[in-house]
Design an enzyme around this catalytic site. Structure first.
Site, PDB file in Angstrom:
ATOM      1  N   ARG A  29      -6.879   2.067  10.377  1.00 38.46           N
ATOM      2  CA  ARG A  29      -6.996   0.870  11.199  1.00 38.46           C
ATOM      3  C   ARG A  29      -7.145   1.244  12.762  1.00 38.46           C
ATOM      4  O   ARG A  29      -7.945   0.962  13.336  1.00 38.46           O
ATOM      5  CB  ARG A  29      -6.496  -0.170  10.900  1.00 38.46           C
ATOM      6  CG  ARG A  29      -6.755  -0.892   9.410  1.00 38.46           C
ATOM      7  CD  ARG A  29      -5.647  -2.044   9.044  1.00 38.46           C
ATOM      8  NE  ARG A  29      -5.980  -2.841   8.036  1.00 38.46           N
ATOM      9  CZ  ARG A  29      -5.698  -2.295   6.758  1.00 38.46           C
ATOM     10  NH1 ARG A  29      -5.493  -0.908   6.205  1.00 38.46           N
ATOM     11  NH2 ARG A  29      -6.135  -3.162   5.598  1.00 38.46           N
ATOM     12  N   GLY A  97      -9.820   5.103  -0.342  1.00 40.55           N
ATOM     13  CA  GLY A  97     -10.386   3.650  -0.794  1.00 40.55           C
ATOM     14  C   GLY A  97     -10.473   2.764   0.583  1.00 40.55           C
ATOM     15  O   GLY A  97     -11.425   2.036   0.774  1.00 40.55           O
ATOM     16  N   SER A 170      -7.213  -8.360  -2.311  1.00 37.99           N
ATOM     17  CA  SER A 170      -7.394  -6.972  -1.802  1.00 37.99           C
ATOM     18  C   SER A 170      -7.608  -7.123  -0.226  1.00 37.99           C
ATOM     19  O   SER A 170      -8.392  -7.587   0.389  1.00 37.99           O
ATOM     20  CB  SER A 170      -8.533  -6.396  -2.331  1.00 37.99           C
ATOM     21  OG  SER A 170      -9.208  -5.554  -1.622  1.00 37.99           O
ATOM     22  N   GLN A 172      -8.420  -4.468   1.436  1.00 37.16           N
ATOM     23  CA  GLN A 172      -9.645  -3.591   1.837  1.00 37.16           C
ATOM     24  C   GLN A 172     -10.790  -4.271   1.643  1.00 37.16           C
ATOM     25  O   GLN A 172     -11.844  -4.461   2.764  1.00 37.16           O
ATOM     26  CB  GLN A 172      -9.815  -2.678   0.799  1.00 37.16           C
ATOM     27  CG  GLN A 172      -8.620  -1.584   0.842  1.00 37.16           C
ATOM     28  CD  GLN A 172      -8.638  -0.554  -0.129  1.00 37.16           C
ATOM     29  OE1 GLN A 172      -9.358  -0.366  -1.044  1.00 37.16           O
ATOM     30  NE2 GLN A 172      -7.677   0.558  -0.160  1.00 37.16           N
ATOM     31  N   ASP A 322       1.078  -0.713  -4.045  1.00 35.62           N
ATOM     32  CA  ASP A 322       1.280   0.768  -3.904  1.00 35.62           C
ATOM     33  C   ASP A 322       2.471   1.155  -4.479  1.00 35.62           C
ATOM     34  O   ASP A 322       2.714   2.530  -4.652  1.00 35.62           O
ATOM     35  CB  ASP A 322       0.783   1.338  -2.622  1.00 35.62           C
ATOM     36  CG  ASP A 322      -0.380   0.817  -2.395  1.00 35.62           C
ATOM     37  OD1 ASP A 322      -1.407   0.973  -2.996  1.00 35.62           O
ATOM     38  OD2 ASP A 322      -0.810   1.014  -1.148  1.00 35.62           O
ATOM     39  N   LYS A 349      -6.846   1.926  -9.020  1.00 38.33           N
ATOM     40  CA  LYS A 349      -6.207   2.726  -7.814  1.00 38.33           C
ATOM     41  C   LYS A 349      -6.582   4.154  -8.059  1.00 38.33           C
ATOM     42  O   LYS A 349      -7.674   4.475  -8.670  1.00 38.33           O
ATOM     43  CB  LYS A 349      -4.890   2.725  -7.608  1.00 38.33           C
ATOM     44  CG  LYS A 349      -4.242   1.121  -7.423  1.00 38.33           C
ATOM     45  CD  LYS A 349      -4.803   0.850  -6.024  1.00 38.33           C
ATOM     46  CE  LYS A 349      -4.257  -0.697  -5.855  1.00 38.33           C
ATOM     47  NZ  LYS A 349      -5.099  -1.317  -4.653  1.00 38.33           N
ATOM     48  N   ARG A 353      -3.313   3.714 -12.622  1.00 35.52           N
ATOM     49  CA  ARG A 353      -1.913   3.874 -12.684  1.00 35.52           C
ATOM     50  C   ARG A 353      -1.324   3.161 -13.882  1.00 35.52           C
ATOM     51  O   ARG A 353       0.062   3.670 -13.901  1.00 35.52           O
ATOM     52  CB  ARG A 353      -1.462   3.235 -11.044  1.00 35.52           C
ATOM     53  CG  ARG A 353      -1.852   4.254 -10.333  1.00 35.52           C
ATOM     54  CD  ARG A 353      -1.023   4.006  -8.778  1.00 35.52           C
ATOM     55  NE  ARG A 353      -1.539   4.990  -7.988  1.00 35.52           N
ATOM     56  CZ  ARG A 353      -1.628   4.520  -6.689  1.00 35.52           C
ATOM     57  NH1 ARG A 353      -1.401   3.450  -6.236  1.00 35.52           N
ATOM     58  NH2 ARG A 353      -2.205   5.457  -6.016  1.00 35.52           N
TER      59      ARG A 353
HETATM   60  C1  S3P Z   1      -4.829  -0.703   1.700  1.00 38.99           C
HETATM   61  C2  S3P Z   1      -4.990  -2.002   0.569  1.00 38.99           C
HETATM   62  C3  S3P Z   1      -4.529  -1.621  -0.789  1.00 38.99           C
HETATM   63  C4  S3P Z   1      -3.806  -0.563  -1.077  1.00 38.99           C
HETATM   64  C5  S3P Z   1      -4.233   0.614  -0.285  1.00 38.99           C
HETATM   65  C6  S3P Z   1      -4.189   0.354   1.226  1.00 38.99           C
HETATM   66  C7  S3P Z   1      -5.137  -1.188   2.880  1.00 38.99           C
HETATM   67  O1  S3P Z   1      -5.709  -1.676  -1.662  1.00 38.99           O
HETATM   68  O2  S3P Z   1      -3.601  -0.392  -2.437  1.00 38.99           O
HETATM   69  O3  S3P Z   1      -3.460   1.838  -0.700  1.00 38.99           O
HETATM   70  O4  S3P Z   1      -4.839  -0.412   3.732  1.00 38.99           O
HETATM   71  O5  S3P Z   1      -6.080  -2.291   3.047  1.00 38.99           O
HETATM   72  P1  S3P Z   1      -6.519  -3.177  -2.073  1.00 38.99           P
HETATM   73  O6  S3P Z   1      -6.937  -3.761  -0.780  1.00 38.99           O
HETATM   74  O7  S3P Z   1      -7.748  -2.587  -2.698  1.00 38.99           O
HETATM   75  O8  S3P Z   1      -5.537  -3.779  -3.035  1.00 38.99           O
END
Ligand code: S3P
Length: 441
Positions: A29, A97, A170, A172, A322, A349, A353
């Site tokens: 970020r 991701g 999520s 993300q 995680d 993931k 997992r």
């Molecule tokens: C993350 C959000 C999580 C996490 C990933 C990092 C992030 O994923 O599993 O390792 O930095 O926003 P999801 O948002 O898909 O759950």
């Protein structure tokens, strides 16, 4: 150098203090926000792993200058509209991701189509979860099999704000939409199931036009178009997800004690602490501080004597998402049957997992019952493998957390392990094995 780790001995007792690299979510970020800022941003303790280096390469491709010197990084932002969009631009999110999904939110106004690619693992993961809501802003996508990378994004100069209901928990997805909203006239509204809130905290710290109403199960977020982002000097606190392997290793070892320094203990990230405490592990936070909206602390953990099984409350899932692989190792040594539910996301993931959890626990001789989103673990407080039990861990799509969980299992329970693809740790925690060696000394 062979890309395999062989472990045939449990770890002895240790009483030590360690430092872990910077938090991955915050590092990525910081790179993205700084790439949009006016002027030079500097980060200290930036995680120097492949995922973060991929983020740096991505913003460089967009015409942003970056200098890296040890773990001090400078990004020379040219403002919110400072990206240079060349023809046929191809951005490689590699294994990340977070990078792949977040950066799409920043590309929504690109006048040129951009190709987003990733490695074998990322190319198996779902990108519709971000392309669907981003399409509503007026962006066009072409995804492989309608779902996956490689994808092509064609931005729009007439973005419309959206109302988005994020139901997975999520961060993300939520963050990708926040980024797109920062480029869009009008007010975008997000109703988001609780998940890590680093993006929102950075927006607030940077005084961007965001408002957040926190309800019990979700947040209501409103974002307006951003005109200017000030440069962001940031000392990244260390990563709780990386610390998790050492917290569990200590809990499962005899007569040991560990202090892990300067960890980001954002309340939306400490699910593992709540879960392990409920299971009887003694963990305390020392030197608690607030830094630019984030909480940090030193974590002290000691060997656990009597580990209790848990029926894990699902509201803790997102804050520990995680960490479940390594949490399951604690359940393997608990008295009784532990039950974890609503964990379908684990199979989305870097590797599936939940399936890997079953494989590792079965290798340990621990009974499990799994469905596509639950796991029951029949714990054994006397779990102890002899050298006759040979365990080979391979073909796991180089999922860094499968590798590190296997190392912790080998050092905690014994057996004769061959763990392949050691280089998988480079995505999130390149010096993981060096810290293990330090604890062994
Ligand atoms: C993350 C959000 C999580 C996490 C990933 C990092 C992030 O994923 O599993 O390792 O930095 O926003 P999801 O948002 O898909 O759950």
């Amino acid at each position: 150098m062979p890309n395999i780790v062989k472990i045939e001995k449990k770890i002895g007792d240790f009483q030590k203090s360690i430092t872990i690299p910077g938090d991955k979510s915050l590092s990525i970020r910081w790179v993205l926000f700084s790439s949009l800022a006016n002027g030079t941003s500097t980060a200290k303790n930036l995680l120097m792993s492949e995922d973060v280096l991929a983020a740096i390469k991505a913003v460089k491709k967009l015409g942003i200058k970056v200098s890296v010197n040890n773990n001090k990084c400078k990004i020379f932002g040219k403002g919110i509209d400072g990206y240079k969009y060349k023809k046929n631009l191809r951005i490689d999110a590699q294994n990340s991701g977070t990078l792949g999904r977040l950066i799409l939110g920043l590309l929504v106004n690109s006048p040129e189509p951009i190709y987003l690619v990733g490695d074998k693992s990322l190319s198996k993961r779902d990108f519709r979860r971000v392309s669907d809501p981003l399409s509503k802003f007026g962006v066009k996508f072409k995804l492989r099999n309608n779902n996956c990378l490689p994808l092509k994004i064609s931005g729009s100069s007439k973005l419309k704000p959206i109302k988005y209901n994020e139901k997975r928990g999520s961060a993300q997805c939520k963050s990708s939409i926040i980024f797109a909203a920062m480029r869009t006239d009008g007010i975008t509204t997000i109703k988001a199931k609780k998940s890590r809130n680093h993006t929102e905290l950075l927006c607030k710290h940077l005084k961007l036009p965001i408002s957040i109403k926190s309800k019990k199960k979700f947040d209501e977020i409103k974002i307006k178009k951003v005109k200017k982002i000030n440069s962001l000097n940031y000392e990244i606190p260390s990563d709780i997800s990386s610390s998790a392997f050492f917290i569990v290793l200590t809990a499962l070892s005899f007569n040991s004690q560990l202090i892990i320094k300067n960890i980001n203990v954002n309340p939306s990230r400490i699910g593992i602490i709540t879960i392990l405490k409920k299971m009887g592990v003694k963990i305390i936070f020392k030197n608690q501080k607030t830094y630019k909206g984030e909480k940090k602390a030193d974590i002290k953990v000691v060997s656990a004597k009597n580990i209790k099984a848990i029926n894990c409350p699902t509201e803790l899932n997102s804050g520990a998402i995680d960490e479940f692989l390594v949490i399951f190792l604690v359940a393997a040594k608990a008295k009784g049957v532990s039950y974890f539910k609503n964990l379908g996301e684990l199979n989305q993931k870097e590797s599936p997992r939940l399936e890997w959890a079953k494989k590792i626990l079965t290798n340990l001789g621990v009974k499990t019952i799994t469905t596509n989103d639950t796991i029951k673990i029949y714990g054994n407080p006397d779990l102890n493998l002899d050298l006759k039990r040979k365990i080979i861990i391979k073909n796991y799509l180089k999922d860094h957390r499968v590798f590190m969980t296997s190392v912790v299992a080998a050092l905690s329970f014994g057996g004769k392990w061959n763990i392949h693809d050691k280089d998988s740790i480079n995505t999130s925690f390149p010096n993981f094995l060096k810290i293990i060696d330090y604890l062994k000394k």
